[in-house]
Design an enzyme around this catalytic site. Structure first.
Site, PDB file in Angstrom:
ATOM      1  CG  LEU A 165      -1.937  -1.099   1.237  1.00 25.42           C
ATOM      2  CD1 LEU A 165      -2.896  -1.044   2.536  1.00 25.42           C
ATOM      3  CD2 LEU A 165      -2.663  -1.292  -0.159  1.00 25.42           C
ATOM      4  CB  SER A 176       8.294  -1.167 -18.818  1.00 21.81           C
ATOM      5  OG  SER A 176       8.334   0.050 -19.429  1.00 21.81           O
ATOM      6  CE1 TYR A 205       8.914   1.066 -14.175  1.00 18.25           C
ATOM      7  CE2 TYR A 205       9.015   1.874 -16.131  1.00 18.25           C
ATOM      8  CZ  TYR A 205       8.522   1.119 -15.487  1.00 18.25           C
ATOM      9  OH  TYR A 205       7.574   0.441 -15.973  1.00 18.25           O
ATOM     10  CE  LYS A 212       8.543  -2.755 -14.081  1.00 18.46           C
ATOM     11  NZ  LYS A 212       7.531  -3.740 -13.601  1.00 18.46           N
ATOM     12  CG  ASN A 242       2.809   7.731 -15.249  1.00 19.37           C
ATOM     13  OD1 ASN A 242       3.939   8.025 -15.597  1.00 19.37           O
ATOM     14  ND2 ASN A 242       2.070   6.774 -14.533  1.00 19.37           N
TER      15      ASN A 242
END
Length: 368
Positions: free
Chosen positions: A32, A123, A148, A152, A198
């Site tokens: 969370l 991604s 990022y 990935k 974003n």
């Protein structure tokens, strides 16, 4: 039972709903950090039953071992991770720790428990500055331009290695392009806990008067209007791709890779103009220099997903924006308020949001 890590997040909740509506029992594991458990209450209201939930972090090996020992897990959908390009440039170690270390930990726990089916949320950033457009799965993996994307790609390398080391593994790598949109009910959507990282979530907050203008980073890219071009995919279509991938892995072992996009590229300004048409709200723009880690253009060739998974995106850009706008109008504070509470608050406080366009939009979206 399917374990969904990060299942209380934006993409995770849509995947959990799709799994439950297709008859699966679902266990959600989420810390969370960028999501809320109340999103799963919305999932339960739509599915007619509630997914099981464990509060925890994929980096906690003892917790993972306990989860696999306690529940009859057949497969894992792995969404848990950090995903903001700009934030990853500022906090690279946090991204490697969560996205790479967490994935290693999860694979170790799965192998220990004898669970070898894994659908991984990857991604398109793993392709780096690809010279070929559209991008297919045969394109060389590049040097991602931000931590990022690097995290990935590193996680993908981990999964290739474990699949090569043990023939029992069945791993599907879904390379997303740009998920946007929301569930058509207006009950599920993207709800950033801080400043959105974003484009569309930020744009939506500008449209509702919560932010003064939308920063457009870079107007000098080698694209038709100078702004960055991306392949946007509806989050519900994306969730459907995960179900198709899970079905595929029931009958195929080894590593499988699929691009998940529409095959169409839209620039930042094209998306803004399309949103203005859908919402009837004029968006104020501020033009800024390029952001570190961003690339000029990126869109997919989703042919392999169509051929192997019988999957194709069915929702167009207008549908994505309409659904996202409905979500934003009904949930301007994300999952903080339910719809009834929001109606009361808007009725009691006309100044709740200063934008008259927002009030008109909310009026049409809520009070009918």
């Amino acid at each position: 039972m399917i374990l969904v890590t990060g299942g209380a997040g934006y993409i995770g909740t849509h995947a959990v709903l799709a799994l439950m509506q297709s008859g699966h029992d679902v266990l959600v594991l989420d810390n969370l950090c960028n999501s809320t458990r109340s999103a799963l209450d919305r999932v339960a209201s739509l599915a007619g039953r509630r997914p099981r939930f464990v509060l925890g972090d994929i980096r906690n090996r003892a917790l993972l071992d306990s989860v696999f020992a306690q529940f009859p897990i057949e497969a894992v959908m792995h969404f848990a991770g950090l995903k903001a390009v700009g934030e990853s440039v500022r906090e690279p170690l946090r991204y490697y720790d969560t996205n790479v270390g967490g994935s290693v930990n999860l694979c170790q726990a799965m192998a220990q428990a004898g669970v070898f089916r894994l659908v991984f949320s990857s991604s398109a950033t793993v392709y780096g500055q690809s010279k070929k457009m559209p991008i297919n799965e045969h394109c060389a993996l590049g040097q991602p331009t931000n931590p990022y994307g690097q995290s990935k790609l590193m996680a993908e390398h981990v999964m290739h290695s474990v699949a090569e080391s043990d023939p029992r593994w069945a791993i599907g790598l879904l390379r997303y392009f740009n998920p946007i949109g929301a569930h058509a009910s207006g009950l599920l959507g993207e709800a950033p806990k801080s400043v959105p990282n974003n484009l569309l979530p930020y744009l939506l907050q500008v449209a509702t008067g919560q932010r003064p203008s939308l920063p457009v980073y870079g107007t000098d890219y080698p694209t038709p209007d100078g702004t960055a071009v991306r392949d946007y995919i509806h989050v519900v279509d994306l969730a459907g791709a995960h179900l198709k991938a899970l079905d595929y892995l029931m009958n195929h072992t080894g590593i499988s890779v699929w691009n998940v996009g529409t095959g169409l590229g839209y620039s930042v300004l094209e998306l803004v103009h399309a949103f203005e048409h859908v919402s009837k709200v004029k968006i104020s723009l501020s033009f800024e220099p390029r952001r570190p880690g961003d690339i000029a253009q990126c869109w997919s060739d989703p042919t392999r997903a169509r051929q192997q998974l019988d999957w194709v995106a069915t929702r167009d850009l207008n549908c994505m924006l309409e659904d996202a706008w409905r979500w934003q109008c009904r949930n301007p504070e994300g999952y903080v308020l339910d719809t009834l509470e929001l109606k009361i608050k808007l009725a009691d406080k006309g100044h709740f949001y200063k934008s008259s366009a927002f009030k008109r939009a909310v009026g049409s979206a809520l009070f009918r």
